[in-house]
Design an enzyme around this catalytic site. Structure first.
Site, short mmCIF file in Angstrom:
data_model
loop_
_atom_site.label_atom_id
_atom_site.label_comp_id
_atom_site.label_asym_id
_atom_site.label_seq_id
_atom_site.Cartn_x
_atom_site.Cartn_y
_atom_site.Cartn_z
CB ALA A 1 11.01 4.49 -5.02
CB VAL B 1 0.44 4.69 -12.46
CG1 VAL B 1 1.61 5.23 -13.27
CG2 VAL B 1 -0.25 5.81 -11.70
CB CYS C 1 -1.84 -2.41 10.29
SG CYS C 1 -0.43 -1.78 9.37
C1 LIG Z 1 -3.10 -7.32 6.52
C2 LIG Z 1 -1.87 -6.49 6.77
C3 LIG Z 1 -1.51 -6.21 8.06
C4 LIG Z 1 -0.34 -5.46 8.30
N1 LIG Z 1 0.01 -5.18 9.59
C5 LIG Z 1 1.10 -4.44 9.83
C6 LIG Z 1 1.45 -4.08 11.14
O1 LIG Z 1 0.75 -4.44 12.10
N2 LIG Z 1 2.57 -3.35 11.34
C7 LIG Z 1 3.34 -2.91 10.29
O2 LIG Z 1 4.34 -2.22 10.52
N3 LIG Z 1 3.02 -3.22 9.03
C8 LIG Z 1 1.92 -3.97 8.77
N4 LIG Z 1 1.58 -4.27 7.48
C9 LIG Z 1 2.47 -3.82 6.40
C10 LIG Z 1 2.21 -2.35 6.05
O3 LIG Z 1 0.86 -2.20 5.81
C11 LIG Z 1 3.04 -1.98 4.84
O4 LIG Z 1 4.40 -2.13 5.18
C12 LIG Z 1 2.80 -0.55 4.40
O5 LIG Z 1 1.45 -0.34 4.11
C13 LIG Z 1 3.64 -0.26 3.16
O6 LIG Z 1 3.34 1.00 2.66
P1 LIG Z 1 3.49 1.30 1.11
O7 LIG Z 1 3.08 2.70 0.91
O8 LIG Z 1 4.82 0.88 0.66
O9 LIG Z 1 2.48 0.31 0.41
P2 LIG Z 1 0.93 0.16 0.60
O10 LIG Z 1 0.48 0.73 1.88
O11 LIG Z 1 0.59 -1.25 0.29
O12 LIG Z 1 0.35 1.09 -0.55
C14 LIG Z 1 0.64 0.86 -1.89
C15 LIG Z 1 -0.53 1.28 -2.73
O13 LIG Z 1 -0.08 1.50 -4.05
C16 LIG Z 1 -1.11 1.14 -4.94
N5 LIG Z 1 -0.49 0.87 -6.24
C17 LIG Z 1 0.43 -0.07 -6.55
N6 LIG Z 1 0.76 0.02 -7.86
C18 LIG Z 1 0.03 1.03 -8.38
C19 LIG Z 1 -0.08 1.58 -9.68
N7 LIG Z 1 0.63 1.12 -10.70
N8 LIG Z 1 -0.94 2.61 -9.85
C20 LIG Z 1 -1.66 3.10 -8.82
N9 LIG Z 1 -1.60 2.60 -7.57
C21 LIG Z 1 -0.76 1.58 -7.35
C22 LIG Z 1 -1.70 -0.12 -4.31
O14 LIG Z 1 -3.03 -0.31 -4.74
C23 LIG Z 1 -1.60 0.19 -2.82
O15 LIG Z 1 -2.83 0.66 -2.30
C24 LIG Z 1 0.43 -4.99 7.20
C25 LIG Z 1 0.02 -5.27 5.90
C26 LIG Z 1 -1.11 -6.00 5.67
C27 LIG Z 1 -1.53 -6.29 4.25
#
Ligand SMILES: Cc1cc2nc3c(=O)[nH]c(=O)nc-3n(C[C@H](O)[C@H](O)[C@H](O)COP(=O)(O)OP(=O)(O)OC[C@H]3O[C@@H](n4cnc5c(N)ncnc54)[C@H](O)[C@@H]3O)c2cc1C
Length: 564
Positions: A284, A83, A45
């Protein structure tokens, strides 16, 4: 395996919070995080703000390092580890070490996947040209910064006017770059309703941001001078030195799909309300899962950091404490906030767009909406700024269905209060009675949240009948403007008759008794007073919610900026 082993795929929001919660609940488990990228637990973020030099130290983006995970939590973090597959029969995952290409397997007792979502990059002509970027990771951020540093970047195009698009607009502008936003929909911030977004358009124009709405990008061309031409389906072509693609994201479900886990209609991983997938050993969380919309009960995708963190925590609880001792995910309200060039836009719950789309609500749940434009703190205290609020509620029982707010300050505080009320299944009567902080520099004795509740409660109790600008043409009412003549002379609605509020009691005989009278003023307060006078004198009256301020923003009548 002697110890129970918890493997986690994805080491950022959902994955990292699941891992650390798991450790706090169990010193005995073996916990390993596999992260494809070079960093774990980084602040995605914050990336736009590092590009814009607001965050000046890159290490501030790294919330926790693998070393810290090891030392403080005894968690093994494996970065650069992709993975490749989940072997559900053997309860193993296959991992590729991206540093040396070695592929190995690891057994699990329980597996949590939090792979997030990937930016959408459609197969358009020229989309791989240098100078076209997406923003998800720290390496993506470096590419953008390097491009800006390497060339004399004067003009940037941001494709997509959602959260990331607007945040990038602000930060590129901060670097002195001219920005053009290209948005396929008819308004920016598609998560709010169009008439509310009209205020953002006015604000962006006032900061010299160009906006192209209602036309999708059809391709990109590299020009001889090194610039990129962005071609729109409308036939327009826009030239820029760089392009940020922020047109949305899709859940990363390939791993889950290949493993045969159930995937929903919105193409997210299906989980129950304790984040368990269709496999009893696999959970998940985060952007990759489908969740229930708290208001409508339907499935949805809400890619936000808050839900991802809370879901990671719930998954850890269920895995280590069992289902009956653990909380359940209540669903999402899509509570969100975004800032752009001094304007804050926040929302929670259902939008009108969503309610109209969902038949169940359209048929069963009748709703009403009201708009108001209160000051963020007492008007007599210096620097009071207007907040425009839209509140949507059920006409059956007053339950709050959604709220949106826009303004310069104090916006997210009001939406947070309403978000909590929604989660408690609160009504507009609860907002009316909410006891909130007040001192002149912070709020008003009747806080904007109370005001929203009071106005809506007046509607439900029959003290006020609201009308809406969008129904004006088809209703053909008598339009009464109760502002002062000087305000009227600066702009008014076509065919409106001006009788200032203070003269209304003496002049009401001029008004028709056989026709519905729709009243407006600048924000809706004087028109409410007029409505009460006329109603009690036997006239058929309605108050046009949102007043001339809303009308002007939507109709783009004269500069539609706020606080003028
Ligand atoms: C630029 C930006 C700004 C944002 N700003 C906001 C905000 O202000 N407020 C807000 O609420 N949300 C914001 N978000 C959204 C928020 O970051 C996401 O909703 C949140 O990070 C989701 O969490 P997650 O764990 O699902 O995925 P992520 O945080 O994206 O983490 C997933 C991780 O899994 C890893 N991965 C995927 N597949 C594999 C695999 N097969 N093997 C190993 N690793 C893997 C990826 O590399 C990644 O690092 C923003 C997102 C971005 C990109």
């Amino acid at each position: 395996m002697s110890k129970k082993r918890l493997l986690i795929v994805g080491g950022v929001a959902g994955g990292a919070s699941c891992a650390t919660r798991a450790r706090r609940l169990s010193e005995d488990s073996e916990i390993i995080i596999f992260e494809r990228g070079p960093y774990v637990s980084f602040a995605n973020c914050g990336l736009p703000y590092y590009i814009g030099n607001v965050i000046t130290k890159e290490e501030k983006l790294l919330v926790a390092s693998p070393k810290l995970f090891k030392e403080r939590f005894n968690i093994d973090v494996r970065t650069n580890s992709n993975v490749l597959l989940i072997d559900r029969k053997k309860k193993e995952i296959e991992v590729e070490d991206l540093k040396n290409g070695k592929v190995y397997r690891k057994k699990y007792d329980t597996l949590v996947i939090s792979p997030g979502s990937a930016p959408i990059k459609p197969k358009l002509e020229g989309i791989e040209l240098p100078g076209i970027f997406i923003l998800r990771t720290i390496p993506d951020m470096h590419q953008i910064i390097n491009w800006i540093k390497a060339g004399k970047i004067k003009n940037a195009a941001v494709v997509g006017g959602g959260f990331i698009g607007l945040e990038m607009t602000e930060n590129l502008k901060r670097l002195g770059i001219n920005v053009t936003i290209i948005e396929m929909q008819k308004h920016v911030m598609p998560v709010i309703d169009p008439e509310m977004a009209a205020f953002i358009h006015g604000h962006l124009y006032s900061h010299k941001i160009s906006i192209h709405l209602g036309s999708a990008v059809s391709g990109f061309n590299e020009e001889k001078d090194g610039t990129i031409s962005i071609m729109l389906e409308s036939g327009i072509s826009i030239s820029a030195d760089m392009v940020i693609l922020a047109i949305g994201i899709r859940p990363e479900v390939e791993l889950a799909r290949k493993a045969g886990l159930s995937i929903g209609n919105y193409k997210g991983i299906l989980v129950d309300d304790q984040m368990q997938t269709s496999d009893k050993s696999i959970w998940a969380v985060g952007d990759a899962v489908e969740v229930k919309d708290f208001i409508t009960g339907s499935q949805t995708l809400v890619p936000l950091a808050g839900p991802a963190n809370r879901q990671g925590r719930i998954a850890a609880d269920v895995i280590l404490r069992g289902s009956s001792n653990s909380p359940r995910f209540r669903g999402v309200q899509a509570t969100s906030v975004c800032g752009v060039l001094g304007m804050t836009i926040a929302s929670t719950g259902a939008t009108e767009k969503l309610l109209r789309r969902i038949d169940r609500y359209h048929e069963l749940e009748q709703y009403e909406k009201i708009y108001l434009h209160p000051d963020h703190h007492a008007g007599y205290y210096p620097d009071a700024k207007t907040i425009t609020i839209k509140l949507i509620f059920s006409t059956k029982d007053g339950r709050i269905l959604g709220a949106q707010a826009i303004g310069k300050t104090g916006v997210e505080k009001r939406i947070d209060v309403i978000a909590m009320a929604i989660q408690q299944k609160g009504t507009v009567f609860d907002l009316e009675e909410a006891e909130l902080c007040y001192a002149p520099q912070y709020g008003s004795a009747k806080d904007p949240v109370n005001m929203a509740g009071m106005i809506a409660a007046n509607v439900l109790r029959g003290y006020s009948s609201v009308a809406h600008w969008e129904n004006l043409a088809k209703s053909d009412p008598y339009i009464l403007d109760v502002r002062d003549p000087i305000e009227f002379s600066k702009g008014h609605v076509e065919n409106a008759v001006n009788i200032p509020l203070n003269s209304l009691r003496c002049r009401m005989s001029e008004l028709p008794r056989d026709r519905e009278i729709w009243i407006y003023c600048f924000v809706g307060q004087r028109s409410y007073y007029a409505e009460r006078i006329l109603f009690q004198n036997g006239y058929k009256v309605r108050n046009i919610s949102g007043g001339f301020l809303l009308y002007r923003a939507v109709k783009k009548v004269k500069g539609n900026t706020m606080n003028q």
